[in-house]
Design a protein around this motif. Structure first.
Motif, PDB file in Angstrom:
ATOM      1  N   ALA A  95       1.618 -36.121  39.081  1.00 18.35           N
ATOM      2  CA  ALA A  95       2.291 -35.117  39.904  1.00 18.35           C
ATOM      3  C   ALA A  95       2.082 -33.733  39.304  1.00 18.35           C
ATOM      4  CB  ALA A  95       3.783 -35.425  39.987  1.00 18.35           C
ATOM      5  N   PRO A  96       1.779 -32.727  40.129  1.00 19.36           N
ATOM      6  CA  PRO A  96       1.592 -31.358  39.609  1.00 19.36           C
ATOM      7  C   PRO A  96       2.838 -30.867  38.874  1.00 19.36           C
ATOM      8  CG  PRO A  96       0.863 -31.533  41.893  1.00 19.36           C
ATOM      9  CD  PRO A  96       1.573 -32.808  41.582  1.00 19.36           C
ATOM     10  N   ALA A  97       2.625 -30.090  37.846  1.00 20.19           N
ATOM     11  CA  ALA A  97       3.742 -29.591  37.033  1.00 20.19           C
ATOM     12  C   ALA A  97       4.735 -28.804  37.873  1.00 20.19           C
ATOM     13  CB  ALA A  97       3.195 -28.731  35.896  1.00 20.19           C
ATOM     14  N   ALA A  98       4.224 -28.010  38.830  1.00 18.82           N
ATOM     15  CA  ALA A  98       5.115 -27.215  39.677  1.00 18.82           C
ATOM     16  C   ALA A  98       6.024 -28.120  40.506  1.00 18.82           C
ATOM     17  CB  ALA A  98       4.296 -26.316  40.596  1.00 18.82           C
ATOM     18  N   LEU A  99       5.487 -29.225  40.996  1.00 19.10           N
ATOM     19  CA  LEU A  99       6.293 -30.156  41.792  1.00 19.10           C
ATOM     20  C   LEU A  99       7.351 -30.826  40.919  1.00 19.10           C
ATOM     21  CD1 LEU A  99       6.888 -31.689  44.408  1.00 19.10           C
ATOM     22  CD2 LEU A  99       5.154 -33.368  43.735  1.00 19.10           C
TER      23      LEU A  99
END
Length: 334
Positions: free
Chosen positions: A314-318
């Motif tokens: 999962a992307p860090a921002a998410l």
């Protein structure tokens, strides 16, 4: 001649819901079983039968009409079962049985299991048709449960069958029960079956109209998925869930995605938490966390994010956004 039976038939089914095509005046009634995976066609095999003509027969028109009804329903059936009365063979001095070519016509219409009575004894055998490849239909005869001494063949007691269909719908086990003493039925140890009370029967996979091998279970699942997708897109998530529930134990791929999305739109948070114990996508992880938040299970939401966020890349921002949502929801609840 059949008026008393038809009157009884009409009273018996009056007010019964969920019948596919059932009418007291029809010589081919159709019932659906096993969440509509199995179609059972019940035929009248007394066509042109009277005191001067004792042989059994099923109207070719009724057989063709039944086939069209099943075809035009748009449903895919894992198994088609035909039921009638008369046996399909008999001794030379008897004529009260049905032409086996009728059964061969049923095979050509994708029926794979036939059930009949009349001869008052249990029997199971395969019937073949060459179309030009050999296709098989298993034909099972049931003994009589209520016949008296004069009707029962010599050495045969009252009987009934239990038919256990395999999960792949390509075979079944016929268990035969026979009355040993008055009103007590036991497994029938029949010499004709090698001294056992059951027999395994198999039949061939139906062919498509172009002669290729059909895969009815796969086709049926695909049809369910298409119908569920249509229900979801038209704003009826509960109907989509009902359609997909039979697949729930092994649901995967696009069907699983539809199921989770429908449960989310229906706000079935507990169901989502149960199904997404191991999220299979980032989208599913986000829906699981939302369900945990709405249910007040913030610890489970944090565990899911920590455990599966990295696994699913999962992307860090998410991940930061989901953590913020967990903390905000928890703060509001407290």
């Amino acid at each position: 001649r059949l008026d008393p039976f038809r009157d009884f038939f009409a009273r018996f089914y009056k007010g019964v819901d969920g019948l596919f095509k059932v009418s007291a005046n029809s010589d081919a009634n159709i019932f659906l079983l096993d969440s509509e995976r199995i179609a059972v066609a019940a035929f009248n095999s007394c066509d042109r039968n009277d005191c001067f003509s004792m042989q059994g027969a099923i109207s070719k028109d009724e057989l063709a009409r039944c086939h069209l009804d099943l075809h035009d329903s748009g449903k895919t059936f894992a198994l088609r079962i035909a039921v009638w009365h008369h046996n399909i063979e008999g001794p030379p001095h008897r004529s009260d049985y049905m032409d086996v070519d009728t059964v061969r016509s049923m095979i050509g219409k994708n029926f794979r299991l036939g059930l009949h009575g009349h001869q008052h004894k249990a029997q199971a055998e395969p019937q073949h048709i060459y179309l030009p490849d050999r296709e098989t239909m298993a034909v099972v005869s049931a003994g009589s449960l209520c016949a008296g001494e004069k009707e029962l063949p010599r050495g045969v007691n009252r009987q009934y069958n239990i038919i256990e269909i395999d999960d792949d719908y390509l075979a079944a086990t016929v268990h035969i029960r026979e009355m040993g003493i008055v009103n007590v039925f036991n497994p029938a140890l029949l010499h004709s079956l090698g001294g056992v009370s059951y027999v395994k029967i198999q039949w061939g996979t139906p062919k498509t109209s172009v002669g290729s091998m059909a895969h009815p279970i796969v086709e049926m699942e695909q049809q369910l998925i298409q119908n569920a997708e249509r229900m979801l897109m038209t704003g009826n998530p509960l109907a989509a869930i009902d359609l997909l529930t039979p697949m729930k134990e092994s649901i995967n791929g696009y069907a699983r995605r539809l199921y989770v999305q429908a449960a989310s739109e229906a706000k079935m948070w507990a169901e989502i938490i149960a199904v997404t114990a191991i999220p299979q996508s980032i989208e599913e992880l986000a829906i699981r966390i939302e369900a945990c938040n709405k249910s007040g299970k913030f610890d489970q939401a944090k565990i899911a994010l920590d455990q599966f966020g990295a696994q699913l890349h999962a992307p860090a921002a998410l991940v930061r956004d989901l953590k913020s949502k967990i903390n905000a929801e928890q703060a509001m609840r407290s």
